[in-house]
Design an enzyme around this catalytic site. Structure first.
Site, short mmCIF file in Angstrom:
data_model
loop_
_atom_site.label_atom_id
_atom_site.label_comp_id
_atom_site.label_asym_id
_atom_site.label_seq_id
_atom_site.Cartn_x
_atom_site.Cartn_y
_atom_site.Cartn_z
N ALA A 23 0.82 -1.21 0.00
CA ALA A 23 0.00 0.00 0.00
C ALA A 23 0.85 1.26 0.00
CB ALA A 23 -0.92 0.00 1.22
N GLY A 25 2.28 2.71 -2.80
CA GLY A 25 2.32 3.43 -4.07
C GLY A 25 1.54 4.73 -4.03
N ARG A 29 -2.09 7.45 -11.54
CA ARG A 29 -3.14 7.47 -12.54
C ARG A 29 -4.45 8.08 -12.04
NH1 ARG A 29 -1.69 1.26 -13.97
NH2 ARG A 29 -0.87 1.47 -11.85
N LYS A 36 -3.72 6.70 -3.07
CA LYS A 36 -4.72 5.85 -3.72
C LYS A 36 -5.48 4.96 -2.74
CE LYS A 36 -3.31 2.41 -6.53
NZ LYS A 36 -3.01 1.76 -7.82
N GLN A 88 8.14 1.71 3.48
CA GLN A 88 8.90 1.67 2.23
C GLN A 88 9.09 3.13 1.83
OE1 GLN A 88 6.82 0.23 -1.23
NE2 GLN A 88 8.70 -0.15 -2.38
N ASN A 193 -2.22 -11.74 -14.26
CA ASN A 193 -1.74 -11.84 -12.88
C ASN A 193 -2.57 -10.90 -12.03
OD1 ASN A 193 -0.18 -11.83 -10.50
ND2 ASN A 193 1.09 -10.15 -11.31
N ASN A 251 -6.91 1.51 -10.48
CA ASN A 251 -5.82 2.34 -10.96
C ASN A 251 -6.31 3.69 -11.50
OD1 ASN A 251 -3.77 0.32 -10.50
ND2 ASN A 251 -4.69 -0.79 -12.19
C1 UD1 Z 1 0.58 -5.03 -10.61
C2 UD1 Z 1 1.38 -6.17 -11.23
C3 UD1 Z 1 0.63 -6.71 -12.46
C4 UD1 Z 1 -0.77 -7.14 -12.04
C5 UD1 Z 1 -1.51 -5.99 -11.35
C6 UD1 Z 1 -2.80 -6.47 -10.77
C7 UD1 Z 1 3.71 -5.58 -10.80
C8 UD1 Z 1 4.99 -5.10 -11.39
N1 UD1 Z 1 2.67 -5.69 -11.65
O1 UD1 Z 1 0.54 -3.96 -11.55
O2 UD1 Z 1 1.31 -7.83 -13.00
O3 UD1 Z 1 -1.49 -7.56 -13.19
O4 UD1 Z 1 -0.72 -5.48 -10.24
O5 UD1 Z 1 -3.55 -5.44 -10.20
O6 UD1 Z 1 3.67 -5.88 -9.63
N2 UD1 Z 1 3.11 -0.59 -4.32
C9 UD1 Z 1 3.94 -0.49 -3.23
N3 UD1 Z 1 5.22 -0.06 -3.42
C10 UD1 Z 1 5.72 0.25 -4.64
C11 UD1 Z 1 4.86 0.13 -5.76
C12 UD1 Z 1 3.56 -0.30 -5.57
O7 UD1 Z 1 3.54 -0.76 -2.10
O8 UD1 Z 1 6.89 0.61 -4.72
C13 UD1 Z 1 1.72 -1.03 -4.10
C14 UD1 Z 1 0.69 -0.06 -4.64
O9 UD1 Z 1 0.32 0.88 -3.64
C15 UD1 Z 1 -0.47 -0.96 -5.01
C16 UD1 Z 1 0.20 -2.29 -5.31
O10 UD1 Z 1 1.51 -2.21 -4.81
O11 UD1 Z 1 -1.37 -1.11 -3.93
C17 UD1 Z 1 0.25 -2.58 -6.81
O12 UD1 Z 1 0.96 -1.55 -7.46
P1 UD1 Z 1 0.46 -0.94 -8.83
O13 UD1 Z 1 1.39 0.15 -9.22
O14 UD1 Z 1 -0.98 -0.63 -8.77
O15 UD1 Z 1 0.71 -2.19 -9.81
P2 UD1 Z 1 0.01 -2.47 -11.20
O16 UD1 Z 1 0.58 -1.56 -12.22
O17 UD1 Z 1 -1.45 -2.46 -11.04
CA CA Z 2 -2.87 -1.82 -9.41
#
Ligand code: UD1
Ligand code: CA
Length: 486
Positions: A23, A25, A29, A36, A88, A193, A251
């Site tokens: 959580a 990120g 978008r 988010k 993080q 995925n 997203n």
């Molecule tokens: C991710 C997956 C994708 C999958 C999709 C499903 C990756 C690289 N890709 O993409 O394969 O189909 O989810 O919804 O994982 N977050 C962190 N720290 C970070 C980055 C993100 O905690 O450094 C968290 C975000 O807050 C979010 C979650 O991880 O809750 C997913 O990140 P997000 O950027 O939404 O990934 P997707 O592009 O959706």
């Molecule tokens: Ca996502």
């Protein structure tokens, strides 16, 4: 004596399971200044839904929420849940999110603190505990290093695609390819995925440092663990969910409205199932934590928000908005009633157009009618204020009748003062009660009185100019006017 976890014990120990919720990120978008995971769907933050699901699987002390962007705000918003937080500080991707959770999940003893970690996405609130449990059980049964939850989507755009291992690979997975890196042929794959995984903790941390940032986003992708573990000859499998709707993420704002509508319809279905009638459920806005008793009828365009609890056999009529309030059984709420942080006893009748502001307590069988505004009051059993009235900072006993247009003057420009009206009192229409003031038990206040001093029990208080009548006055005036015109 045989030690509980010694080899001689034939049945295997159940895995020690942790849940990590990503959580951290920003949610670029959404074009929002708010993180988010704190945007609301179904009446509460997206992350709160995910935490609630996680708590159905493991105790709060085994849940680790990975926070980063606006970490303090996120922590504060869900602090009541009793879960752990991992910071993080820099968000360098989903793989990096798990890197920073290493200590929390590994511990520092000889044996890792947990055997298995279930990874949930803080931005995908529709996932159910049932599905996550299936994922976890499949992972355990397969003795896999990584298990991902996949789904077939009609429109897989934006999601990572699952590349299965050869025709004979069965459940095994070769790699996950992100949208931006996918070849045109891979983009045609509909198996995506979901972003939900189970990992064997030792395997995850033995190999996680092999992730690289050589991809279009320059991030550590957790998805790349599939290929990394494959190369290390570890088992990577996927289990496909039957309900693709559960994995939807948020997203974009457009996706958020879709999820919100789904959650609210699911809430309505659950209430219908419990014996509540809801006409035109798609017009009603009912938050996830609201409770409603059986045989209550909810008319179109009603909003029930926050922690509202409604008893059995009530009727909530159209255009009423009820937030964080508790209603007893057999309460009637007529159209257009607005209620916030209030309590209502059984059999009370409210509205149309009653406005109950915070701290309004209405007793059993009491009535509040058209255009009555209340704030911080107690209204006793069977008491009535049916028309055009303001009652603020007042303690009103039982069987009191408050006439149309009565006003408690509770504010002197600096301080708020209290009005007390004892049992059985009768307040005539258009009375002005200037607080602090007390109307004694069983007494009468004459209509249109301005009451500035306490009224004893069983008395009549008149606080208005005595009526005088000037016989013939009007006729004389008319005659005088005719005289002038001549
Ligand atoms: C991710 C997956 C994708 C999958 C999709 C499903 C990756 C690289 N890709 O993409 O394969 O189909 O989810 O919804 O994982 N977050 C962190 N720290 C970070 C980055 C993100 O905690 O450094 C968290 C975000 O807050 C979010 C979650 O991880 O809750 C997913 O990140 P997000 O950027 O939404 O990934 P997707 O592009 O959706
Ligand atoms: Ca996502």
């Amino acid at each position: 004596m045989v030690k509980a976890n010694s080899k001689s014990n034939s049945s295997p120990q159940p895995p020690r399971i942790a849940i990590a919720i990503m959580a951290a990120g920003k949610g670029t978008r959404l074009k929002s200044k708010h993180p988010k995971v704190l945007h609301e769907v179904g009446g509460k933050p997206i992350l709160a839904h995910v935490i609630a699901t996680a708590k159905q699987i493991v105790p709060a002390e085994d849940i680790f929420v990975i926070i980063g962007h606006e970490a303090e705000r996120v922590r504060e918003a869900v602090t009541g849940a009793g879960v752990n937080f991992v910071l993080q500080a820099e968000q360098r991707g989903t793989g990096h999110a798990l890197m920073v959770a290493r200590e929390a999940l590994m511990g520092n003893g000889n044996r890792t603190r947990y055997d298995q970690v279930i990874v949930l996405s803080g931005d995908a609130p529709l996932i159910t505990a049932e599905t996550v449990k299936k994922l976890s059980a499949f992972h355990t049964a397969q003795k896999a290093a990584m298990t991902l939850l996949s789904a077939d989507l009609d429109n897989p755009y934006g999601y990572g695609r699952v590349i299965r291992k050869g025709a004979r690979g069965g459940a095994e997975v070769q790699a996950i390819v992100e949208e931006k890196s996918a070849t045109p042929r891979q983009k045609e794959l509909r198996e995506i995925n979901s972003g939900f995984y189970a990992f064997a903790v030792p395997a995850l941390y033995e190999h996680i440092d092999r992730l690289s940032t050589a991809n279009p986003h320059g991030e550590y992708y957790l998805t790349d663990m599939a290929a990394v573990l494959q190369r290390a000859r570890k088992k990577v499998v996927a289990i496909k969910t039957d309900d693709a709707g559960e994995v939807l993420g948020t997203n974009t704002r457009a996706e958020m409205t879709v999820l919100d509508a789904r959650l609210r319809m699911a809430k309505c279905r659950a209430l219908l199932e419990e014996g509540v009638t809801i006409f035109y459920p798609h017009t009603c806005v009912i938050d996830s934590d609201v409770e409603v008793g059986a045989d209550t009828v909810i008319e179109p365009f009603v909003q029930l928000l926050g922690r509202t609890k409604i008893g059995a056999e009530c009727r909530i009529r159209s255009y009423s908005v009820i937030g964080n309030s508790i209603l007893g059984d057999r309460v009637t709420v007529k159209p257009g009633t607005i209620m916030e942080d209030s309590r209502v006893g059984a059999g009370a009748v409210l509205g149309p157009y009653t406005h109950m502001r915070p701290g309004s307590e209405v007793g059993e069988g009491a009535h509040l009618g058209n255009f009555v505004e209340t704030k911080k009051i107690k209204l006793g059993k069977g008491s009535k204020a049916n028309h055009l009235t303001y009652l603020g900072d007042a303690e009103i006993g039982e069987d009191v009748n408050i006439g149309a247009g009565t006003i408690t003057c509770n504010y002197d420009g600096v301080n708020k003062h209290k009005t007390v009206i004892e049992d059985g009192a009768f307040i005539g229409s258009h009375s002005t009660l200037v607080a602090p003031v007390k109307i004694g038990r069983g007494s009468y206040v004459a209509a249109a009185s301005c009451i500035t001093e306490d009224v004893p029990e069983d008395a009549l208080a008149l606080g208005r100019a005595r009526q005088s009548v000037k016989e013939g006055w009007a006729r004389a005036k008319r005659d005088a006017q005719k005289e002038i015109r001549r």
